[in-house]
Motif scaffolding. Structure first.
Motif, PDB file in Angstrom:
ATOM      1  N   ASP A 158     -29.136 -49.862  -5.246  1.00 49.64           N
ATOM      2  CA  ASP A 158     -28.192 -49.980  -6.350  1.00 49.64           C
ATOM      3  C   ASP A 158     -26.766 -49.972  -5.808  1.00 49.64           C
ATOM      4  OD1 ASP A 158     -26.938 -49.852  -8.875  1.00 49.64           O
ATOM      5  OD2 ASP A 158     -26.808 -47.682  -8.709  1.00 49.64           O
ATOM      6  N   HIS A 159     -26.047 -51.069  -6.044  1.00 52.50           N
ATOM      7  CA  HIS A 159     -24.617 -51.117  -5.720  1.00 52.50           C
ATOM      8  C   HIS A 159     -23.995 -52.078  -6.717  1.00 52.50           C
ATOM      9  CE1 HIS A 159     -20.970 -50.757  -3.362  1.00 52.50           C
ATOM     10  NE2 HIS A 159     -20.818 -52.052  -3.525  1.00 52.50           N
ATOM     11  N   GLY A 160     -23.529 -51.508  -7.826  1.00 47.16           N
ATOM     12  CA  GLY A 160     -23.056 -52.359  -8.910  1.00 47.16           C
ATOM     13  C   GLY A 160     -24.201 -53.179  -9.477  1.00 47.16           C
ATOM     14  N   GLY A 161     -25.375 -52.572  -9.535  1.00 44.88           N
ATOM     15  CA  GLY A 161     -26.600 -53.264  -9.936  1.00 44.88           C
ATOM     16  C   GLY A 161     -27.529 -53.346  -8.729  1.00 44.88           C
ATOM     17  N   VAL A 162     -28.811 -53.355  -8.999  1.00 42.34           N
ATOM     18  CA  VAL A 162     -29.775 -53.423  -7.899  1.00 42.34           C
ATOM     19  C   VAL A 162     -29.708 -54.794  -7.246  1.00 42.34           C
ATOM     20  CG1 VAL A 162     -32.223 -53.309  -7.291  1.00 42.34           C
ATOM     21  CG2 VAL A 162     -31.279 -51.734  -8.994  1.00 42.34           C
ATOM     22  N   PRO A 216     -28.816 -60.633  -6.214  1.00 42.61           N
ATOM     23  CA  PRO A 216     -28.917 -59.565  -7.208  1.00 42.61           C
ATOM     24  C   PRO A 216     -30.298 -59.551  -7.845  1.00 42.61           C
ATOM     25  CG  PRO A 216     -27.734 -61.432  -8.131  1.00 42.61           C
ATOM     26  CD  PRO A 216     -27.993 -61.772  -6.685  1.00 42.61           C
ATOM     27  N   ALA A 217     -30.662 -58.396  -8.384  1.00 45.26           N
ATOM     28  CA  ALA A 217     -31.885 -58.256  -9.161  1.00 45.26           C
ATOM     29  C   ALA A 217     -31.512 -58.291 -10.631  1.00 45.26           C
ATOM     30  CB  ALA A 217     -32.593 -56.955  -8.826  1.00 45.26           C
ATOM     31  N   ASP A 218     -32.162 -59.168 -11.367  1.00 48.49           N
ATOM     32  CA  ASP A 218     -31.916 -59.309 -12.798  1.00 48.49           C
ATOM     33  C   ASP A 218     -32.832 -58.345 -13.542  1.00 48.49           C
ATOM     34  OD1 ASP A 218     -31.456 -60.049 -15.376  1.00 48.49           O
ATOM     35  OD2 ASP A 218     -32.195 -62.100 -15.188  1.00 48.49           O
ATOM     36  N   GLY A 219     -32.249 -57.252 -14.057  1.00 49.59           N
ATOM     37  CA  GLY A 219     -33.028 -56.282 -14.819  1.00 49.59           C
ATOM     38  C   GLY A 219     -32.777 -54.859 -14.376  1.00 49.59           C
ATOM     39  N   PRO A 220     -33.222 -54.465 -13.171  1.00 48.05           N
ATOM     40  CA  PRO A 220     -33.085 -53.069 -12.758  1.00 48.05           C
ATOM     41  C   PRO A 220     -31.633 -52.656 -12.572  1.00 48.05           C
ATOM     42  CG  PRO A 220     -34.682 -54.248 -11.400  1.00 48.05           C
ATOM     43  CD  PRO A 220     -33.962 -55.277 -12.199  1.00 48.05           C
ATOM     44  N   SER A 221     -31.364 -51.399 -12.825  1.00 45.34           N
ATOM     45  CA  SER A 221     -30.068 -50.799 -12.536  1.00 45.34           C
ATOM     46  C   SER A 221     -30.288 -49.332 -12.234  1.00 45.34           C
ATOM     47  CB  SER A 221     -29.101 -50.961 -13.722  1.00 45.34           C
ATOM     48  OG  SER A 221     -29.608 -50.280 -14.858  1.00 45.34           O
ATOM     49  N   ILE A 281     -38.940 -48.668  -8.414  1.00 39.93           N
ATOM     50  CA  ILE A 281     -38.433 -47.632  -9.321  1.00 39.93           C
ATOM     51  C   ILE A 281     -36.923 -47.606  -9.174  1.00 39.93           C
ATOM     52  CG2 ILE A 281     -38.348 -45.182  -9.879  1.00 39.93           C
ATOM     53  CD1 ILE A 281     -41.159 -44.899  -8.799  1.00 39.93           C
ATOM     54  N   ALA A 282     -36.228 -47.871 -10.259  1.00 39.82           N
ATOM     55  CA  ALA A 282     -34.760 -47.877 -10.260  1.00 39.82           C
ATOM     56  C   ALA A 282     -34.274 -47.327 -11.586  1.00 39.82           C
ATOM     57  CB  ALA A 282     -34.217 -49.289 -10.044  1.00 39.82           C
ATOM     58  N   GLY A 283     -33.303 -46.446 -11.524  1.00 37.97           N
ATOM     59  CA  GLY A 283     -32.746 -45.896 -12.744  1.00 37.97           C
ATOM     60  C   GLY A 283     -33.754 -45.183 -13.607  1.00 37.97           C
ATOM     61  N   GLY A 284     -34.782 -44.598 -12.986  1.00 38.36           N
ATOM     62  CA  GLY A 284     -35.780 -43.856 -13.749  1.00 38.36           C
ATOM     63  C   GLY A 284     -36.783 -44.722 -14.480  1.00 38.36           C
TER      64      GLY A 284
END
Length: 340
Positions: free
Chosen positions: A296-300, A310-315, A331-334
């Motif tokens: 995660d750096h300004g979004g996954v 960039p990954a569209d969706g996870p944060s 697993i990103a942002g819980g």
């Protein structure tokens, strides 16, 4: 295992950076509780989750069907545990849980064994993982000779040794580190940080200090013996994943991301990515055969030697990743996310 499969990425000056059109699309996987750990279990994904006050184990089969394993705790702390790591040989699932408690607030460990239908806490004597001389548990790992738990324990010479527990007849037994490359001394202190399968054995990542010099190091178990190697130009090796005869290790060097490829332990050229002293990394995963990192750096975002997107969706913070059945799970942002 809690430090399983990911790493770091930034948008870098002078390096190509994928835009929105290059984004890798992810889909959220609906779960009833936040996920904490992942493991491949044959063609299925095992997910360690935790509602507000107790652990759960969830499976997702290759058809996308979610099921719950029956969880049977055997101790008060097992009933409240967070997942520190999960591993599987495709038949048997091994997990390590922990919850802080007691007068000193130390982690009280629980060890779990079972399969996709049921996983049970196997009660251990307090002195197995705790008591005088106890260190920390890093996590479990599967090997050809059975599961191991990697951690630390008070050294007879100095500091803490890297410790290995083996499993038989529902009992975990710590093996002696003295006289092996896992032992610390006045001249060389060792600090494990992560563990992963490595062929028939295991690879432990970490760092060591000798005569005031800090260096990244790995310790490898081939199923019979342990060997060690110092990684070039590194301060700490934080995570590893091995496939097709190559181990991909990520870590830190002078506050920046470092990436080594073994068994030769060649340091690869990677983007100039800051990595803090207390920042965990999780190991690369193969995406279409290409070692790929997530963070995660300004979004996954995803990074490989070829490009970054960039990954569209996870944060949010990325804490685990796994590949199962041609899909990548993160697993990103819980939350749990997947992409083909």
């Amino acid at each position: 295992m809690r430090r399983l499969t990911l790493a770091v990425l930034l948008v870098l000056t002078g390096c190509s950076s994928g835009g929105a059109d290059d984004a890798v699309r992810f889909t959220a996987v609906d779960l009833s509780a936040p996920p904490e750990a992942l493991a491949a279990h044959g063609d299925s994904l095992v997910i360690g989750t935790r509602p507000s006050d107790h652990p759960e184990l969830v499976t997702r089969d290759k058809g996308g069907v979610i099921g719950n394993s029956r969880l049977t705790p055997a101790s008060p702390y097992g009933r409240e545990a967070h997942w520190y790591g999960i591993t599987s040989d495709g038949t048997t699932i091994t997990g390590v849980g922990g919850q802080r408690g007691g007068a000193h607030g130390n982690v009280r460990w629980s060890a779990w064994t079972g399969d996709a239908r049921q996983i049970t806490e196997k009660p251990q004597a307090f002195s197995t993982f705790g008591g005088y001389g106890a260190g920390e548990l890093i996590g479990p790992v599967r090997t050809k000779r059975g599961p191991l738990i990697i951690g630390t324990w008070e050294s007879a010479k100095a500091g803490l040794d890297i410790a290995v527990w083996t499993y038989a007849a529902d009992t975990w037994t710590r093996q002696p580190s003295a006289g092996t490359v896992l032992e610390s001394s006045q001249e060389l202190l060792r600090f494990p940080l992560g563990v992963a399968p490595d062929g028939d054995g295991a690879i432990v990542t970490g760092w060591q200090i000798a005569k005031g010099v800090v260096s990244a190091a790995v310790w490898r178990f081939d199923g019979e013996t342990w060997t060690t190697a110092t990684l070039p130009d590194g301060d700490a090796a934080l995570a590893a994943r091995c496939w097709d005869g190559t181990c991909h290790v990520v870590g830190r060097s002078k506050g920046k991301l470092a990436w080594w490829s073994g068994p030769e332990w060649t340091r690869l050229a990677v983007p100039d990515v800051p990595v803090g002293d207390d920042q965990p990394l999780v190991a690369p995963v193969p995406v279409r055969g290409v070692p790929t990192l997530f963070v995660d750096h300004g979004g996954v975002r995803l990074v490989s030697e070829k490009d970054e997107r960039p990954a569209d969706g996870p944060s949010g913070e990325v804490v685990a990743a796994e590949t199962v059945g041609g899909e990548v799970f993160v697993i990103a942002g819980g939350r749990l996310w997947r992409t083909s």
